[in-house]
Design an enzyme around this catalytic site. Sequence first.
Site, short mmCIF file in Angstrom:
data_model
loop_
_atom_site.label_atom_id
_atom_site.label_comp_id
_atom_site.label_asym_id
_atom_site.label_seq_id
_atom_site.Cartn_x
_atom_site.Cartn_y
_atom_site.Cartn_z
N ARG A 190 3.63 -2.44 1.76
CA ARG A 190 3.38 -3.80 1.29
C ARG A 190 2.36 -3.76 0.15
NH1 ARG A 190 3.13 -6.17 6.03
NH2 ARG A 190 2.56 -8.21 5.21
N ALA A 219 4.78 3.30 -2.89
CA ALA A 219 3.43 2.81 -2.59
C ALA A 219 3.31 1.32 -2.88
CB ALA A 219 2.42 3.60 -3.40
N HIS A 220 2.14 0.79 -2.60
CA HIS A 220 1.92 -0.64 -2.77
C HIS A 220 2.09 -1.08 -4.23
CE1 HIS A 220 -2.71 0.37 -2.68
NE2 HIS A 220 -2.07 1.16 -3.48
N ASN A 221 2.71 -2.22 -4.38
CA ASN A 221 2.91 -2.86 -5.68
C ASN A 221 3.86 -2.11 -6.61
OD1 ASN A 221 0.02 -3.80 -4.69
ND2 ASN A 221 0.83 -5.38 -6.04
N GLN A 251 -4.54 -5.27 2.62
CA GLN A 251 -3.22 -5.16 2.02
C GLN A 251 -2.50 -6.45 2.44
OE1 GLN A 251 -2.40 -2.36 -0.07
NE2 GLN A 251 -4.64 -2.22 0.13
#
Lengths: 352, 352, 352
Positions: free
Chosen positions: C222, C243-245, C202
């Site tokens: 991240r 969550a990520h993105n 990540q």
Amino acid sequence: MTFLLSELAARVGGEVQGDGALRIERVAPLESAGPSDLSFFANPRYRAAFEASGAGAVVVEPEATLPPGRTLLRVKNAYLAFARISTLFHPPREPVPEIAPQAAVHPAAHVHPSAQVMPFACVGPAAEVGARTILFPGVVVGAEARVGDDCVLYANVNVRERCVVGHRCILQPGVVVGADGFGFVFDPLGEGSGPRHYKVPQAGIAVVEDDVEIGANSCVDRATLGSTVVGRGSKIDNLVQLAHNVQVGPLAIICAQVGVSGSTRLGQGVVLAGQVGLAGHLQIGDRATLLAQSGVMNDIPAGETWGGYPARPQRRWLREEALLRRLDELSKRVRALEKAAAAGHTDTPESE
Amino acid sequence: MTFLLSELAARVGGEVQGDGALRIERVAPLESAGPSDLSFFANPRYRAAFEASGAGAVVVEPEATLPPGRTLLRVKNAYLAFARISTLFHPPREPVPEIAPQAAVHPAAHVHPSAQVMPFACVGPAAEVGARTILFPGVVVGAEARVGDDCVLYANVNVRERCVVGHRCILQPGVVVGADGFGFVFDPLGEGSGPRHYKVPQAGIAVVEDDVEIGANSCVDRATLGSTVVGRGSKIDNLVQLAHNVQVGPLAIICAQVGVSGSTRLGQGVVLAGQVGLAGHLQIGDRATLLAQSGVMNDIPAGETWGGYPARPQRRWLREEALLRRLDELSKRVRALEKAAAAGHTDTPESE
Amino acid sequence: MTFLLSELAARVGGEVQGDGALRIERVAPLESAGPSDLSFFANPRYRAAFEASGAGAVVVEPEATLPPGRTLLRVKNAYLAFARISTLFHPPREPVPEIAPQAAVHPAAHVHPSAQVMPFACVGPAAEVGARTILFPGVVVGAEARVGDDCVLYANVNVRERCVVGHRCILQPGVVVGADGFGFVFDPLGEGSGPRHYKVPQAGIAVVEDDVEIGANSCVDRATLGSTVVGRGSKIDNLVQLAHNVQVGPLAIICAQVGVSGSTRLGQGVVLAGQVGLAGHLQIGDRATLLAQSGVMNDIPAGETWGGYPARPQRRWLREEALLRRLDELSKRVRALEKAAAAGHTDTPESE
């Protein structure tokens, strides 16, 4: 650190289609990748991004049908290959063996000399911290707790007294291992002081086995007696609740905000999607999958996929949902039958 | 510390069936108990474990029908009795009166000399910490906050400025008492800088009354004005959200991941099962129970059990769910009626 | 600090009905307000409280129909006006420029001299902390992370390495910005050691733009690559998972316990009510609203309100829910038709 595309292909057992001598300096998403970046494409939702991408090369599946003219690294299980390449560019953090002067390590604690203990981390009496393990600021490892080798405990993680964390575990910030389980018995008299909820001692521990990762602010409660166990290689997302005496089999995947009630057992490789809730004392079979937000009140056989609330087998759930979507129409058809019956004739009402 | 089984029976008002002179060294779960361990059995799901158990003795209800040959401690409200016995073996932690040299206690704070303040705990100006209360590492008690006697605040708990925690409270790791409530007003002009969400000052406090326990990483927001209140003797599980100005009556039970929106009032002894969500400004009557994952948009009368989404009385909910399960069949019956009507004859379609 | 009612009215562009010379000493809720307190009334649920209130004056909408005899401050967008008045009485905390001796600021960190760093806060190498920003005890700002001007990071907030927080942000206690996203690929061979979940690095960051507030114990992961972004002016409640993105547009409102899965994009001004869950890779259009507890598996067009599980447009959802409530009756009507058909006569069954 940079690599030739052909080197990367060799490492992951893939094949370059195009210029293998391309020097790759980074991995990057399709949208922002430049000519010396390697990107990844599989999900058809992002086809336009793939086509517009400035990426020097893209990792794809061997059989992906794509327009010519772009340098590709074709490889089976492309996302795994891409992840392994990404790890080359982003190797895990190395510990700097040191106990920060502002840390509080109890004289009777055992911290391996290769471990790193950052400022304001606290290691209690008789606690153990393994080789090369990193404790970020604010981590608290309680009395007699054990954390294995090669772990990373990010800021403000708490492993409470006597609990055990295996090797190669990653605990994201704010994780709590070993808080008291939620165990009370209603006591109608309260020894004369009136009704109360009597606290059942939570005298057990929580055990996190090797290779487990737990997401930010998730909680694994200690057992009432015995152990709560998160099995080897399981991966747990953020804000998850695992209650006392829960057993998670190896290799489970538990997404964000899932809650598992007391004494429920998840088999090997179980997948719980986001916000799923499970009642207590259930058995969830190996490789069972629970769809997002489902609410589970029954045991689930191995290998099955269930969804909905209350959860039921996916096929049945989808069929019932589809019927629900047509309830309006069904209601109209009944009305038409009633009218026809009232009129005494037998014209067929329109249907479907 | 060990006890004769007969002593334990006397303490909880139970009766030994078998050898009262058995010396009990531990309490243990059925699966792992040995010959000097006392275990507990009630849930029929665990009957096989009971039968296979190596426990020296088992606590059961007076009227439990069990095969002969096992030493039993028969007692009314057996689980409460077992919990009280477990407390004898696992007494609550005693504070070690001390302020750790690495703690930060403001000179204008009032920490009782019998309290224990561990390293990296922080007590703000004019804050009070009562007798025998234990503050674990990373606890932050804000300016003018008050924590009563005999409390345990585990690692990284934060009681923000001016908030109040009563006597004999247990706050599990990561609990936040008194974060700002979620209060914003849409401001279309933003004083000329364009639309924004204007922050409504959260100027009130949060009050946690005596004998409350709050689970890991749960949040009790401070009030916009006035107080958010968690009533006496209430027990709250992990990852629970209580919004600003919520009032929780005494003796509530709130399970993990429940969310209660602003200004909602829960009566005495209310039970909220896991992942329940309540809208704001509701009144939940005394002893009402909300089933797991239900979503509540209405006031609920005292003593009722509601479930589902949107929540409705349990009986109605169960009946509606049962009808849903039969929707497929209903749809087929309508189809049969239509065919019969079309064919112009009156043969009865098969039904149920 | 006190104000004449007429001064307050002038500041918010409102009009006094009654005694403008009244000296206001506090803002207070209707139930507890006294003769020198200003209160607020709009929600008809609280009409009785309004009528019984001892408040010296009450802020109301210009057109509110109210019995005479009470001093009122009538103003358009009354709650915004009340909030602005409340801010006069409760101005935001001013930093006390200081790095506490018990803080750990890395020599290579850049902390603005006007910032305040409390005990046990930790600022990593090459990290930046802007002007007038306040770091409470236990805050950890990771290596190369940046926190802008005029921020407040409450106790135990963690901004992990390289992440970015803009100006005028408020992070409530326990917020985690930049924990690793939940990214694993199933690796059936595990380099010979058997199946495992391979961790996808990540390697991206999380960016929290200007004027954002994030509630207690919420998590912004991240990105896998690139950035997770919380857009300017968005407000996020407690225990939320991004969550990520994920991309959150400006001015979003995200209520408690919402979970947004990876790569989903929320447009400008999106509103997510409590406990909503969104699948990954979705597009939620500008100003879309999701009702409490809904489960979203599809893109949602701009401006629409959806609810239910799976989420669908509000009107459709409400109609379907209403039909569900009448399923019992529908079932009886079908039975009646069947009986009529069996009997061979054509009497209309009673309907609705």
